[in-house]
Scaffold this motif. Structure first.
Motif, PDB file in Angstrom:
ATOM      1  N   LEU A 112       0.713  -1.082  -0.173  1.00 57.04           N
ATOM      2  CA  LEU A 112       0.274   0.002  -0.506  1.00 57.04           C
ATOM      3  C   LEU A 112       0.995   0.975  -0.063  1.00 57.04           C
ATOM      4  CD1 LEU A 112      -2.988  -1.537   2.460  1.00 57.04           C
ATOM      5  CD2 LEU A 112      -2.826  -0.309  -0.132  1.00 57.04           C
ATOM      6  N   PRO A 113       1.969   1.526   0.988  1.00 63.16           N
ATOM      7  CA  PRO A 113       2.694   2.550   0.307  1.00 63.16           C
ATOM      8  C   PRO A 113       3.230   3.232  -1.079  1.00 63.16           C
ATOM      9  CG  PRO A 113       3.439   1.062   2.683  1.00 63.16           C
ATOM     10  CD  PRO A 113       2.815   0.562   1.900  1.00 63.16           C
ATOM     11  N   GLN A 114       3.895   1.615  -1.658  1.00 65.49           N
ATOM     12  CA  GLN A 114       3.928   2.025  -3.218  1.00 65.49           C
ATOM     13  C   GLN A 114       2.804   3.057  -4.077  1.00 65.49           C
ATOM     14  OE1 GLN A 114       6.730   1.936  -4.546  1.00 65.49           O
ATOM     15  NE2 GLN A 114       5.935   2.995  -6.193  1.00 65.49           N
ATOM     16  N   VAL A 115       1.483   2.477  -4.248  1.00 66.31           N
ATOM     17  CA  VAL A 115       0.530   3.347  -4.957  1.00 66.31           C
ATOM     18  C   VAL A 115       0.417   4.084  -3.609  1.00 66.31           C
ATOM     19  CG1 VAL A 115      -1.739   2.687  -4.626  1.00 66.31           C
ATOM     20  CG2 VAL A 115      -1.108   0.477  -4.639  1.00 66.31           C
ATOM     21  N   TYR A 116       0.378   4.787  -2.963  1.00 66.97           N
ATOM     22  CA  TYR A 116       0.040   5.176  -2.330  1.00 66.97           C
ATOM     23  C   TYR A 116       0.829   7.407  -2.342  1.00 66.97           C
ATOM     24  CZ  TYR A 116      -0.722   9.547   0.893  1.00 66.97           C
ATOM     25  OH  TYR A 116      -0.373  10.728   2.246  1.00 66.97           O
ATOM     26  N   LYS A 117       2.574   6.383  -2.395  1.00 67.85           N
ATOM     27  CA  LYS A 117       3.578   7.230  -3.287  1.00 67.85           C
ATOM     28  C   LYS A 117       3.276   7.748  -4.468  1.00 67.85           C
ATOM     29  CE  LYS A 117       8.712   7.825  -3.508  1.00 67.85           C
ATOM     30  NZ  LYS A 117       9.949   6.747  -3.497  1.00 67.85           N
ATOM     31  N   THR A 118       2.885   6.688  -5.239  1.00 70.04           N
ATOM     32  CA  THR A 118       2.831   7.021  -6.883  1.00 70.04           C
ATOM     33  C   THR A 118       2.043   8.073  -6.662  1.00 70.04           C
ATOM     34  OG1 THR A 118       3.542   5.260  -6.446  1.00 70.04           O
ATOM     35  CG2 THR A 118       2.294   6.156  -8.960  1.00 70.04           C
ATOM     36  N   TRP A 119       0.394   7.417  -6.358  1.00 65.91           N
ATOM     37  CA  TRP A 119      -0.923   8.730  -6.469  1.00 65.91           C
ATOM     38  C   TRP A 119      -0.331  10.031  -5.495  1.00 65.91           C
ATOM     39  CZ3 TRP A 119      -3.815  10.401  -1.154  1.00 65.91           C
ATOM     40  CH2 TRP A 119      -5.133  10.962  -2.014  1.00 65.91           C
ATOM     41  N   LYS A 120       0.456  10.387  -4.644  1.00 66.48           N
ATOM     42  CA  LYS A 120       0.769  11.752  -4.034  1.00 66.48           C
ATOM     43  C   LYS A 120       1.727  12.018  -5.253  1.00 66.48           C
ATOM     44  CE  LYS A 120      -0.860  13.681  -1.070  1.00 66.48           C
ATOM     45  NZ  LYS A 120      -2.040  14.177  -0.983  1.00 66.48           N
TER      46      LYS A 120
ATOM     47  N   VAL B 288      -4.896  -6.710  -5.238  1.00 61.77           N
ATOM     48  CA  VAL B 288      -5.482  -6.648  -6.994  1.00 61.77           C
ATOM     49  C   VAL B 288      -5.882  -5.529  -7.362  1.00 61.77           C
ATOM     50  CG1 VAL B 288      -8.440  -7.529  -6.657  1.00 61.77           C
ATOM     51  CG2 VAL B 288      -6.706  -8.198  -9.192  1.00 61.77           C
ATOM     52  N   VAL B 289      -6.662  -4.826  -6.145  1.00 62.18           N
ATOM     53  CA  VAL B 289      -7.495  -2.861  -6.828  1.00 62.18           C
ATOM     54  C   VAL B 289      -5.971  -1.956  -6.680  1.00 62.18           C
ATOM     55  CG1 VAL B 289      -8.750  -1.487  -5.548  1.00 62.18           C
ATOM     56  CG2 VAL B 289     -10.048  -3.355  -5.275  1.00 62.18           C
ATOM     57  N   SER B 290      -5.160  -2.565  -5.697  1.00 62.03           N
ATOM     58  CA  SER B 290      -3.971  -1.916  -5.153  1.00 62.03           C
ATOM     59  C   SER B 290      -3.265  -1.699  -6.542  1.00 62.03           C
ATOM     60  CB  SER B 290      -3.392  -2.062  -3.998  1.00 62.03           C
ATOM     61  OG  SER B 290      -4.321  -2.139  -3.047  1.00 62.03           O
ATOM     62  N   ALA B 291      -2.786  -2.766  -7.068  1.00 63.34           N
ATOM     63  CA  ALA B 291      -1.762  -3.449  -8.390  1.00 63.34           C
ATOM     64  C   ALA B 291      -3.230  -2.583  -9.366  1.00 63.34           C
ATOM     65  CB  ALA B 291      -2.610  -4.730  -9.078  1.00 63.34           C
ATOM     66  N   PHE B 292      -4.592  -3.028  -9.690  1.00 60.29           N
ATOM     67  CA  PHE B 292      -4.804  -2.127 -10.949  1.00 60.29           C
ATOM     68  C   PHE B 292      -4.764  -0.697 -10.435  1.00 60.29           C
ATOM     69  CE2 PHE B 292      -8.661   0.406 -11.449  1.00 60.29           C
ATOM     70  CZ  PHE B 292      -8.929  -0.127 -13.395  1.00 60.29           C
ATOM     71  N   PHE B 293      -4.594   0.361  -9.201  1.00 61.00           N
ATOM     72  CA  PHE B 293      -4.167   1.113  -9.627  1.00 61.00           C
ATOM     73  C   PHE B 293      -2.977   1.694 -10.010  1.00 61.00           C
ATOM     74  CE2 PHE B 293      -8.235   2.123  -6.018  1.00 61.00           C
ATOM     75  CZ  PHE B 293      -8.950   3.296  -6.978  1.00 61.00           C
ATOM     76  N   LEU B 294      -1.852   1.242  -9.355  1.00 58.70           N
ATOM     77  CA  LEU B 294      -0.377   1.105  -9.680  1.00 58.70           C
ATOM     78  C   LEU B 294      -0.623   1.135 -11.258  1.00 58.70           C
ATOM     79  CD1 LEU B 294       1.600  -0.456  -7.730  1.00 58.70           C
ATOM     80  CD2 LEU B 294       1.298   1.654  -7.807  1.00 58.70           C
ATOM     81  N   LEU B 295      -1.080   0.292 -12.005  1.00 60.40           N
ATOM     82  CA  LEU B 295      -1.817   0.388 -13.335  1.00 60.40           C
ATOM     83  C   LEU B 295      -2.145   1.502 -14.085  1.00 60.40           C
ATOM     84  CD1 LEU B 295      -2.481  -3.520 -14.354  1.00 60.40           C
ATOM     85  CD2 LEU B 295      -0.467  -2.500 -15.717  1.00 60.40           C
ATOM     86  N   TYR B 296      -3.214   1.640 -14.135  1.00 61.26           N
ATOM     87  CA  TYR B 296      -3.760   3.059 -13.655  1.00 61.26           C
ATOM     88  C   TYR B 296      -2.594   4.663 -13.872  1.00 61.26           C
ATOM     89  CZ  TYR B 296      -7.039   6.888 -14.000  1.00 61.26           C
ATOM     90  OH  TYR B 296      -7.776   8.209 -14.085  1.00 61.26           O
ATOM     91  N   PHE B 297      -1.817   3.953 -12.553  1.00 59.19           N
ATOM     92  CA  PHE B 297      -1.191   5.166 -12.500  1.00 59.19           C
ATOM     93  C   PHE B 297      -0.061   4.925 -13.369  1.00 59.19           C
ATOM     94  CE2 PHE B 297      -2.322   5.354  -7.746  1.00 59.19           C
ATOM     95  CZ  PHE B 297      -3.741   6.317  -8.223  1.00 59.19           C
ATOM     96  N   LYS B 298       0.074   3.958 -13.951  1.00 58.97           N
ATOM     97  CA  LYS B 298       1.744   3.854 -14.346  1.00 58.97           C
ATOM     98  C   LYS B 298       1.254   4.448 -16.226  1.00 58.97           C
ATOM     99  CE  LYS B 298       5.318   2.471 -16.594  1.00 58.97           C
ATOM    100  NZ  LYS B 298       6.416   3.834 -15.801  1.00 58.97           N
ATOM    101  N   ILE B 299      -0.021   3.802 -16.482  1.00 65.59           N
ATOM    102  CA  ILE B 299      -0.753   4.486 -18.042  1.00 65.59           C
ATOM    103  C   ILE B 299      -1.490   5.663 -17.642  1.00 65.59           C
ATOM    104  CG2 ILE B 299      -2.573   4.162 -19.561  1.00 65.59           C
ATOM    105  CD1 ILE B 299      -1.966   1.389 -18.777  1.00 65.59           C
ATOM    106  N   LYS B 300      -1.602   6.881 -16.956  1.00 60.90           N
ATOM    107  CA  LYS B 300      -1.928   8.001 -17.007  1.00 60.90           C
ATOM    108  C   LYS B 300      -0.786   8.814 -16.558  1.00 60.90           C
ATOM    109  CE  LYS B 300      -4.839  11.257 -14.775  1.00 60.90           C
ATOM    110  NZ  LYS B 300      -5.651  11.137 -13.555  1.00 60.90           N
ATOM    111  N   TYR B 301      -0.220   8.641 -15.837  1.00 60.89           N
ATOM    112  CA  TYR B 301       0.857   9.310 -15.507  1.00 60.89           C
ATOM    113  C   TYR B 301       2.623   9.184 -16.442  1.00 60.89           C
ATOM    114  CZ  TYR B 301      -1.834  10.973 -11.823  1.00 60.89           C
ATOM    115  OH  TYR B 301      -2.111  11.556 -11.257  1.00 60.89           O
ATOM    116  N   SER B 302       2.955   8.336 -17.087  1.00 58.56           N
ATOM    117  CA  SER B 302       3.860   7.919 -17.763  1.00 58.56           C
ATOM    118  C   SER B 302       3.833   8.995 -18.942  1.00 58.56           C
ATOM    119  CB  SER B 302       3.787   6.916 -19.099  1.00 58.56           C
ATOM    120  OG  SER B 302       3.857   5.293 -18.074  1.00 58.56           O
ATOM    121  N   LYS B 303       4.984   9.103 -18.856  1.00 58.68           N
ATOM    122  CA  LYS B 303       5.587  10.822 -20.251  1.00 58.68           C
ATOM    123  C   LYS B 303       5.347   9.991 -21.867  1.00 58.68           C
ATOM    124  CE  LYS B 303       8.125  13.387 -17.508  1.00 58.68           C
ATOM    125  NZ  LYS B 303       8.838  12.122 -16.040  1.00 58.68           N
ATOM    126  N   LYS B 304       4.518  10.529 -22.382  1.00 58.41           N
ATOM    127  CA  LYS B 304       4.039  10.349 -23.550  1.00 58.41           C
ATOM    128  C   LYS B 304       5.581  10.554 -24.827  1.00 58.41           C
ATOM    129  CE  LYS B 304       0.337   9.277 -22.734  1.00 58.41           C
ATOM    130  NZ  LYS B 304      -0.204   8.727 -22.585  1.00 58.41           N
TER     131      LYS B 304
END
Length: 86
Positions: free
Chosen positions: A20-28, A70-86
């Motif tokens: 969970l700390p990784q999810v939180y850190k990535t979100w913040k 699985v919910v946490s992993a989904f959020f990390l996947l979502y963040f990875k796709i949303k915040y990745s530099k294009k």
């Protein structure tokens, strides 16, 4: 609840809480540069399969831990796709 499920819930709490700390850190921070998309995809699929397995084995500890993860992993996947530099 038998001793096996107590061990399972103990493991579930520790492994889920550790993630969970990784999810939180990535979100913040919105910094996803250190996250690998292939690893996240494999991890998400693996945890989802553990969740299905937990349902088949009728293991409350396995189901609860993997449902949260699985919910946490989904959020990390979502963040990875949303915040990745294009």
């Amino acid at each position: 609840m038998d001793f096996t499920e107590i061990i399972g819930f103990s493991a579930a709490i520790l492994t889920t809480a550790a993630f969970l700390p990784q999810v939180y850190k990535t979100w913040k921070t919105k910094d996803v540069s250190g996250l690998s998309l292939p690893m996240l995809l494999m991890f998400f699929i693996g945890v989802f399969l553990w969740l299905v397995y937990g349902f088949y084995k009728e293991s409350p500890s396995m189901v609860s831990a993997n449902a949260i993860t699985v919910v946490s992993a989904f959020f990390l996947l979502y963040f990875k796709i949303k915040y990745s530099k294009k």
